[in-house]
Design an enzyme around this catalytic site. Structure first.
Site, PDB file in Angstrom:
ATOM      1  CB  CYS A  15      -0.946   0.019   1.203  1.00 19.51           C
ATOM      2  SG  CYS A  15      -1.953   1.520   1.241  1.00 19.51           S
ATOM      3  CE  LYS A  42     -10.539  -4.829   3.485  1.00 17.20           C
ATOM      4  NZ  LYS A  42     -11.544  -3.875   3.026  1.00 17.20           N
ATOM      5  CB  VAL A  55      -3.997  -0.386   5.511  1.00 10.89           C
ATOM      6  CG1 VAL A  55      -4.406  -1.578   6.326  1.00 10.89           C
ATOM      7  CG2 VAL A  55      -3.734  -0.770   4.068  1.00 10.89           C
ATOM      8  CD  GLU A  68      -8.874   8.604   4.255  1.00 10.49           C
ATOM      9  OE1 GLU A  68      -8.138   9.172   3.437  1.00 10.49           O
ATOM     10  OE2 GLU A  68      -9.559   7.614   3.960  1.00 10.49           O
ATOM     11  CB  SER A  69      -2.204   8.165   4.277  1.00  5.63           C
ATOM     12  OG  SER A  69      -2.726   8.818   3.134  1.00  5.63           O
TER      13      SER A  69
HETATM   14  N1  LIG Z   1      -7.529   7.694   1.215  1.00 11.14           N
HETATM   15  C1  LIG Z   1      -6.921   6.580   1.893  1.00 11.14           C
HETATM   16  C2  LIG Z   1      -6.604   5.494   0.871  1.00 11.14           C
HETATM   17  C3  LIG Z   1      -6.087   4.213   1.537  1.00 11.14           C
HETATM   18  C4  LIG Z   1      -6.268   3.007   0.618  1.00 11.14           C
HETATM   19  O1  LIG Z   1      -6.795   3.121  -0.519  1.00 11.14           O
HETATM   20  N2  LIG Z   1      -5.843   1.847   1.120  1.00 11.14           N
HETATM   21  C5  LIG Z   1      -6.054   0.633   0.352  1.00 11.14           C
HETATM   22  C6  LIG Z   1      -4.747  -0.163   0.181  1.00 11.14           C
HETATM   23  S1  LIG Z   1      -3.531   0.801  -0.677  1.00 11.14           S
HETATM   24  C7  LIG Z   1      -6.966  -0.293   1.124  1.00 11.14           C
HETATM   25  O2  LIG Z   1      -6.840  -0.448   2.313  1.00 11.14           O
HETATM   26  N3  LIG Z   1      -7.883  -0.940   0.417  1.00 11.14           N
HETATM   27  C8  LIG Z   1      -8.745  -1.939   0.997  1.00 11.14           C
HETATM   28  C9  LIG Z   1     -10.143  -1.816   0.530  1.00 11.14           C
HETATM   29  O3  LIG Z   1     -10.493  -0.816  -0.100  1.00 11.14           O
HETATM   30  O4  LIG Z   1     -10.902  -2.755   0.801  1.00 11.14           O
HETATM   31  C10 LIG Z   1      -5.658   7.041   2.630  1.00 11.14           C
HETATM   32  O5  LIG Z   1      -5.072   8.038   2.189  1.00 11.14           O
HETATM   33  O6  LIG Z   1      -5.298   6.432   3.656  1.00 11.14           O
END
Ligand SMILES: N[C@@H](CCC(=O)N[C@@H](CS)C(=O)NCC(=O)O)C(=O)O
Length: 225
Positions: A15, A42, A55, A68-69
């Site tokens: 990620c 998960k 994540v 949120e990062s």
């Molecule tokens: N806007 C979120 C995006 C985080 C994101 O897209 N994480 C993805 C992995 S890179 C995730 O956990 N996806 C799992 C899902 O959507 O089920 C951030 O900035 O933290």
């Protein structure tokens, strides 16, 4: 799950948003632990903590999971001592936040590229990516980082973006997105050499990414050598 004795980052090996948080934690010298989860299966404790099921999560105490990062990075900026990763000037700081959003849009373009089902869609995504890189070329000023000598959260957001291209360049015909963008190329090289960026992923990241990309059943996966 046991209460965190120290900051715990819930992570996934591939990620790019997790990598932003890891880079910020590393730059600030904040001790933390990482728990890697399988996003295809998960764990219940994760689903119970993560409102969007995504994540990164930063577990700050027994009761608090930050998600949120961008929010996690801002929290670290506000609470962790040591080096500042945002500019002091409010206008510059706002500009940096905007370019971090742009990094997220660029990640969406990359995801569109590797998921494109056919050559025409792939070419559209490739051109979109080239357009974004051209915007970056115009935004860059002093070297080596986005804002010159001082490493910032914009750099933490783009290190993971550029990392994709190391794998793309090793396994695909040239995408040509950096051909007319020498400033972006130099920035990319500086970020690749930054220890916090280099070490934000595990040593097996390239193999994991290659397996992930090959499994997309997309135009890109069929073009990989
Ligand atoms: N806007 C979120 C995006 C985080 C994101 O897209 N994480 C993805 C992995 S890179 C995730 O956990 N996806 C799992 C899902 O959507 O089920 C951030 O900035 O933290």
């Amino acid at each position: 799950m046991a209460a965190p004795a120290t900051l715990r980052l819930v992570s996934h090996h591939l990620c790019p948003y997790v990598q932003r948080a890891v880079i910020a934690l590393t730059e600030k010298g904040v001790a933390h632990e990482r728990t890697y989860i399988d996003l295809a299966a998960k764990p219940d404790w994760f689903t119970a903590l993560s409102p969007l099921g995504k994540v990164p999560l930063l577990l700050v105490d027994e009761a608090t999971a930050l998600f949120e990062s961008a929010v996690i990075c801002e929290f670290l900026e506000e609470t962790a001592p040591g080096v500042r990763l945002h500019p002091d000037d409010p206008v510059e700081r706002a500009r940096h936040r905007a370019w971090i959003e742009f990094a997220s849009a660029t990640l969406a373009s990359i995801a569109g590229l590797y998921a494109a089902p056919d050559a025409a869609t792939y070419e559209g995504k490739r051109a979109d990516l080239a357009g974004k890189v051209a915007w970056l070329e115009r935004a860059l000023g002093a070297r080596p980082y986005f804002a010159g000598e001082r490493f910032s959260l914009v750099d933490a957001a783009f290190g993971p973006v550029f990392r994709y291209f190391d794998t793309f360049e090793a396994m695909l015909p040239s995408l040509g997105v950096f051909d007319a963008t020498p400033k972006v190329q130099a920035w990319r090289t500086a970020l690749t050499g930054r220890p916090s960026v280099r070490n934000a992923v595990t040593a097996d990241y390239p193999e994991r990414l290659a397996i992930f990309l090959k499994g997309r059943k997309s135009h890109l996966s069929r073009s990989m050598v």
